[in-house]
Design an enzyme around this catalytic site. Sequence first.
Site, short mmCIF file in Angstrom:
data_model
loop_
_atom_site.label_atom_id
_atom_site.label_comp_id
_atom_site.label_asym_id
_atom_site.label_seq_id
_atom_site.Cartn_x
_atom_site.Cartn_y
_atom_site.Cartn_z
CG ASP A 9 36.14 36.56 39.30
OD1 ASP A 9 36.13 35.57 38.76
OD2 ASP A 9 36.52 37.77 39.32
CE LYS A 39 32.44 27.98 25.94
NZ LYS A 39 30.92 28.21 25.64
C1 LIG Z 1 28.55 30.48 27.44
S1 LIG Z 1 28.06 31.06 29.03
C2 LIG Z 1 27.56 29.72 29.59
C3 LIG Z 1 26.37 28.97 29.19
C4 LIG Z 1 25.87 27.96 30.26
N1 LIG Z 1 26.61 27.07 30.35
C5 LIG Z 1 24.55 27.49 29.81
O1 LIG Z 1 24.27 26.50 29.42
O2 LIG Z 1 23.37 28.40 29.87
C6 LIG Z 1 29.48 31.78 29.50
C7 LIG Z 1 29.44 32.19 30.96
O3 LIG Z 1 30.48 32.26 31.62
C8 LIG Z 1 30.36 33.43 32.45
N2 LIG Z 1 31.70 33.84 33.05
C9 LIG Z 1 33.04 34.21 32.43
N3 LIG Z 1 33.80 34.67 33.19
C10 LIG Z 1 33.58 34.19 34.42
C11 LIG Z 1 34.06 34.30 35.75
N4 LIG Z 1 35.35 34.76 35.81
N5 LIG Z 1 33.28 33.94 36.87
C12 LIG Z 1 32.26 33.57 36.66
N6 LIG Z 1 31.71 33.35 35.64
C13 LIG Z 1 32.32 33.79 34.53
C14 LIG Z 1 29.75 34.47 32.04
O4 LIG Z 1 28.96 35.64 32.74
C15 LIG Z 1 28.82 33.60 30.98
O5 LIG Z 1 27.50 33.73 31.61
#
Ligand SMILES: C[S@@+](CC[C@H](N)C(=O)[O-])C[C@H]1O[C@@H](n2cnc3c(N)ncnc32)[C@H](O)[C@@H]1O
Lengths: 1004, 272
Positions: free
Chosen positions: B102, B167
Site C-alpha cells: 500500500d 495522475k
Molecule cells: C489505473 S491503474 C494503474 C495502471 C498502470 N499504470 C498500468 O499502466 O498498467 C491504478 C492502480 O492503482 C492501484 N492502487 C490504488 N490505490 C493504491 C494504494 N494505496 N497503494 C498501491 N496501489 C494502489 C490499484 O490497485 C490499480 O492497480
Amino acid sequence: MSEITELTHCGPSLCVKFFEHYVFAAYGPLLKIYEYKTGKVVNTCRVLKKNKVHGISIGKSGNILAYGARSVSVFPMSEALKKESVQKYENITTEWITSSEFDYTEKNIYMLTCYNKILVYNLESKSIAIKAVPGERSILYSGSIKVFSDDKAYAVAGTVMNGVIIWDLITEKMFHNLTGHEGAIFNVILSDDGKLIASCSDDRSIKLWDFTTGQELTTGWGHTARIWYLKFFDNDRKLISVSEDCTCRVWSVSRSSTGKIELVQENIIEAHQIKNVWGVDVQESENIAVTSGNDGRIRVIDLAPVSRYGNELQSFSLNELSIKHGIKMEKGEMFKGFQPFKFGLIAATSLGKILMFDQISNSWSLLMTDSRLTSYSIFHGIKEENIAVIANNKSELLVLKLSEDGKTIIKESKLHYDNLSKTINCLVTKFDEKSLFILLESPNPNDQLQGLQLSNNTLEIINEYTFTKPKNFTTSSVAIIENLLIIGSRFSTVGIYSLTKEQKECYLIKGINEGDNITSTTFISKLPNALIFSVTSRDGYYNFIKIHISKTFEIAKHEIIYSNKVARGFLEGSFIDENDDFIIYGFKSSLFYLYNETKCYELASQLCGGAHRQWNFEEFNDYFMLVFIQSSTLHIRRINKLKFPHTLSDGLHGREIRDITIRSSKSYKNGYLFCTGSEDTGIRLSYFDITTNEINTYWFERQHVSGLQTCSFISNNLMISTSAREELFLWKLNTDTEDRPYMNLLQHLPTSMDTPDLRIMDFSVKFIEETVDFVLATIYSDSTIKIWYYNSDENKFKLIIGGRYETCCLTNANFVTLNQKLYCVVTPTDGYIVVYNITEAIQFELSESNTLVNNEKDLTQTALPMYETRIRVHQSGIKSMDTQVLDNTLKVYTTGDDNAIGLTIFKLDTSTKKLEGITNSFIERANASTITSCSLFNNNSKLLTTSVDQIVKIYDISNDQLDLINERYTTIADTGSCDTIDLSDGSSRLLIGGVGFSLWKWTQ
Amino acid sequence: MGKSSKDKRDVYYRKAKELGYRARSAFKLLQLNEQFHFLDDPNLKRVVDLCAAPGSWSQVLSKTMFKGIKESEVTEDDERKIVAVDLQPMSPIDHVTRLQADITHPRTLNKILELFNNSKADFVCSDGAPDVTGLHDLDEYVQQQLIMSALQLTTCILKEGGIFVAKIFRGRDINLLYTQLGYLFEQVICAKPRSSRGTSLEAFIVCIGYIPPKGWQPKLDENISVQEFFQGLKTDSKNQPRVIERYYEEERNIAEFMSCGGLQSFDSDATY
Ligand SMILES: C[S@@+](CC[C@H](N)C(=O)[O-])C[C@H]1O[C@@H](n2cnc3c(N)ncnc32)[C@H](O)[C@@H]1O
C-alpha cells in the site's frame, strides 16, 4: 459594474434531518428548511461558502451543527430559519471531516477526520484536544460518533479496506477492528442503546455486530448496489438503509427465542431516480421517513402504508361470505364482476347474485338475484351516481341505482336490447350531468355498435344510437367528451363519433403506437375549436391527441401532440391529479402500480398476481380503491392518499445535465420553457417563472437510449436532441394550452448503419426562407460531417453533403452566413477552428440578405469540399463554441480542454477571396480545469463560460477582447452546460447545468 | 462513467494489444515522454512506478531503460532498477522488481529504499486512482490524498532535481494541489496526453526539478497524517493553518497546461 445572484438551485442533497415539524435538507452548501406537512419552504440558508454540507446534527440547546469536506459550522436554529446566510460561522480544518457531533454538554464539538482522529473544539472555535488511537491512520470513507454521557463517547470508523474500527474517544482506546466486510465501508453507526453496531459496505451488505464482544451477529442482503447510509429507529428494533440502487429499505432487527439476531427486510421503496440515495431520517411519531438523493429530490415516505388507516387490504372468499355473512352460496359459484362505490362495492356472482359490501361495517349483504346473469356477465358502473350496469352475452342488462349507503335499490331496470342477438362487450361511461351511456358490441363484425343513453334518475332510455363499426375494430374503452364518443380499440386504434350528427360514421385514428389495446381515453382540455384527450395503450404507450373540431362537431383532423412510453409493464389507465400531475396505473409483473409520471415516482403498489385477472380501480376523495380477484378470492385494497406531500422537492435528473436549451424566442406563461438533456438518457421539458423563480417540470422524455450529447431549440416549436448511436431526434413543441406544454418526437435522422456506434456530437440548423424546412449539419465522433435537408411537408431528412474532416472527433458545429456565403464552422479535438465554405456544394441559393432560398433544384448528394481555412487556437480539444457575425467579420469564441478561452476573428482576405482568421484574444489558464461551455448574452456583448473547476466567468467582449468582469463559484459539480436569455428589463438569466442545475440572474 | 464495453475498444485499446502492452495506459506515459523526454535521459537509473498494476507503465519503463537488453545480460554492477508497487499482484516484467504494498503505508517507503540500497530515485510516477463513490468532492479529496501519499513517499526518495509524474482529476480543488506542488518543484505542468479521453477529467501533473525547501526534513511516521507531514512546507510560518480556524480562501494557483502526443497521434474521443 455587473452583478450575479443565484435564484434557484437544484442538485444532489447529501443529508436530511427531521426536527419538530421541519425537514432540514442540505443542498450543496445550502440548507433548505421545509414544513413537511405542507411542503412549504421555510427558508433557504447558506451555511458554507463552497463546501457541500455532508451531515447535520441538531442539539437540544437549539444549535445546529453542519459539516462537509473540511468545513464545520455551529449556528443557532433561529438564524437558520430566518437568515439568508450563516456563513460567518464557518470554520475550516486541515483534514476531511467524516462525521461530527456535539459533546454531552453541547459546549464542544467532536469531529472525526478521515485519518481517524477526533478534533475537539469549543464553540469559540478554539481547538481543545486531538484524540486518536496510535497506529490507526488509514484513510476512512465513513464513521460516526455516539455520545452517551460526559465520559462515555465512542467513535466508529469505516476504512477504505474492509475494516470497522471502534474506539473510545475519551480514553483513546481501541476495542475492535471488525473485519467481516469486503471493500470500503460507507457507513457505520451505533444503536441508541449502545449494544449494536451496524455497518454497510461496497459489498452491498449490512452487518450487525455486538458492541461488547465485537462478534458479527448477522448480515442483511437485499440492496443491489452500494449502501450509503443507515439509521436505527423504533428503539433499535428497526433499521433503515439507503443505497446507490435508488431504494430505501426497512429492516427489522428480530431476536429469535434462542437470542439469535437477524435482519429481515420488511419494505423496499423506490425513492429516487437512476442512482444514489444519500440521506435518510425517520420521524417516529408520524411513522414517516424522508430521503434525499442525487436527483435533488426530497421524498417523504410512509413507513406504515398498510396499517396507518386500519387494515387497508381485505380479502373475501365466497365461502367466507356464506359462513360469516349468512349469504348462501352454491358450490362452484364465483365472483363475476364488481364496481367500487363510495359506500364500498357491488359485486355479481356467476349465479346472478348481486352483493353489496359496506366498507364502514365491513359487512356483505345480498341485494337481489337476477337469474339472467348466470355464467357470463360484464360489470361496470358510474361511481358518482351509485349506478351499476351488469350485462350478459345475450344483450340483457341489469341497471341498478342504489341509495347513498348502498343498502337499498332505489331504481332497477332490466333491459333487453333487441337490435343485437349477442354481445361481447358492454362499456359504460358518463354521458352528461344527467345521464349515462352504455355501448354494446356484438361478436359479429358486420353488426353496428349500439349505444343507449339512460337517465341517471329514472334509468329510462333517453336516446338510442347506432354507429357503423370500422373493420377490425373491437372496443376496449369508451369516453364521451363534449358530444363526441371516443372509443378505444385493439391495434392501438381510436374511433370518434359525433353524437349530435345524424350520420354516425367514424373518424379513425389508426395504429397510434405499436398496436396493443387502447385501455383508456380521458378528456384533458378544451381549446376553441379543438379538444385534447389522453390515450393509454396496454403495451405502455400513452399519447395526448388533439382533435380539431368545427361548431357542428365535425372533426377536421387530429394530431398526436405527445407520446411516451412508461418504463414499466402494462398501462391500464391515467388521470390528471389535483396538482396537475399526470398519474398512470397498470401492472408490472405480479404488481399493480400507481405512478406519478410527471414527477417520476411510484405512489403505491400492490401484489396481485399480475394483469390477467378481473380487477377494477377507482379514485375517491381521499383514497383509491383497487379490487381484484386472486385465487378465487376477492381482494379490496384501499390506497389512502398520503396526508403529506410525497416530495418536498421534486428534483430534476438522476445524473449530469449535459446540455440546456431555453426556448428563448417566445415566453410561456410568466417565464420560459427549457429542456435539459442528461447522462441519464432523458430529456426534461421544464419551465422557469421569472417572478417566482420556481421551476416546474412537465415531461421526462425517454426516447434516447444513450446519454444526451446536445439539445437545442431551433425555432419556436422545434427542438433537436442528439446522443450516441447516431441518435438525432427532431421534436415538436405544442404550447396551445396553459395547463401544460407538449413535446412530441417528429422524426429521427437516418443512421449510417443498423447498429450505429457513432456519437452525434453537435449540429447546426439554417432555415430556408419563408418555410419551415431547414438545412442541418451534423458532426460525428469519427470526424464525419454531414449536411441534410429537412422537408417539413414530407417530414423527411435527405442527405445532401457528406465528408470527413480528418480522423479526430468533432465537437461543435455552427452555420454562419457572411457576404452571401454559407459557412459551416467546426471544431475538432485537435484544437483547430475549421471553416468550410459550402456555398457551392449546397444546392440552395443565398439571397442578398444571407438567407437560404429554395430554388426547387433536384437535390443530389455532393461531397464536402476541403475546408477553406483553419486556425489552431487550443492545445487540445475545443469544448464549446459560440459564433457571431458582425460588420463582415466572423467572431468565434472557443473554450478548451486546455483550460483556455479564445476569441478568433475571421475576415475576408481581399486578394484570396477566402476567410482568414486571427486569434485576437486568448486567455491561458482561464480556469483550473476544462472549460466546458460558453454562451453569448446581453445583446451579444458578454460571454458566459463554465468550467469543471466550478468557477463561472463572465467576459465583456464588446472591444473584441476577453475582459473578465465577473466570476462566481457554482455549487454544481461537473459543470458542463449553460444557456442564457436576455429579458426585456435589461437583465439576463443564466442557466447552469452539471450534477444539478442553477438559475442565475445577471444585471448590469 | 458508464462506458459501454464497445467504447473501450478504441484505437489505443487495439494498438496496446498489438504491441503487447497490458493496458492502453501505456500510451499515456509514452505521449507524456514525447513531450517531456524524462525517460530519454541516459543517466536514468532508479525509477519507481507507484500504483503500477497491471503494469503497462512498467513495461514502457523497462523497454526504454533497457532497450533490447535481456534480463540475463544485465551485469551485477548495473545500477539501473525499476520498482513497481501496487496493492494488487502483478505478473513479472523483465527488469522490474515488483512490490505488493500500500503506497499510503509508511513501511512501503523503507521497502523501496532497501531495494535501492538507500540510494535516491531519479524518477517517480504514479497512475493510481481509488474507487469512486459519485460524491464528487469526496472522490476528488481521496484522489488527492492518494497523490499526497505518493508525493510523501516521493519527497523521501527522490533526488534533488528529480521528476515526479502523477495522475490527477481536474476537479474543483485541483489548484490547491498545484499550489502545494509549487513549493516542492521548479516547474509544475498539467499535461494531457491525446490517448487520455477529452471527455474524462483525467490529466497528469508533471513536476520537474525537485527542490525540497531548506531546512525541511521529510520523515515518514506512522502517527502523523499526510497533512501534518507537509506542514512547515510553506516558507512563511505565520501562514501555517491551525487545526481549525474561521473560513478563509486558500491560495490557489493554476498550472500551465500542455497537450502531449502530437496531432498525428490518434484521438481517443474518436470512434470508428
Ligand atoms: C489505473 S491503474 C494503474 C495502471 C498502470 N499504470 C498500468 O499502466 O498498467 C491504478 C492502480 O492503482 C492501484 N492502487 C490504488 N490505490 C493504491 C494504494 N494505496 N497503494 C498501491 N496501489 C494502489 C490499484 O490497485 C490499480 O492497480
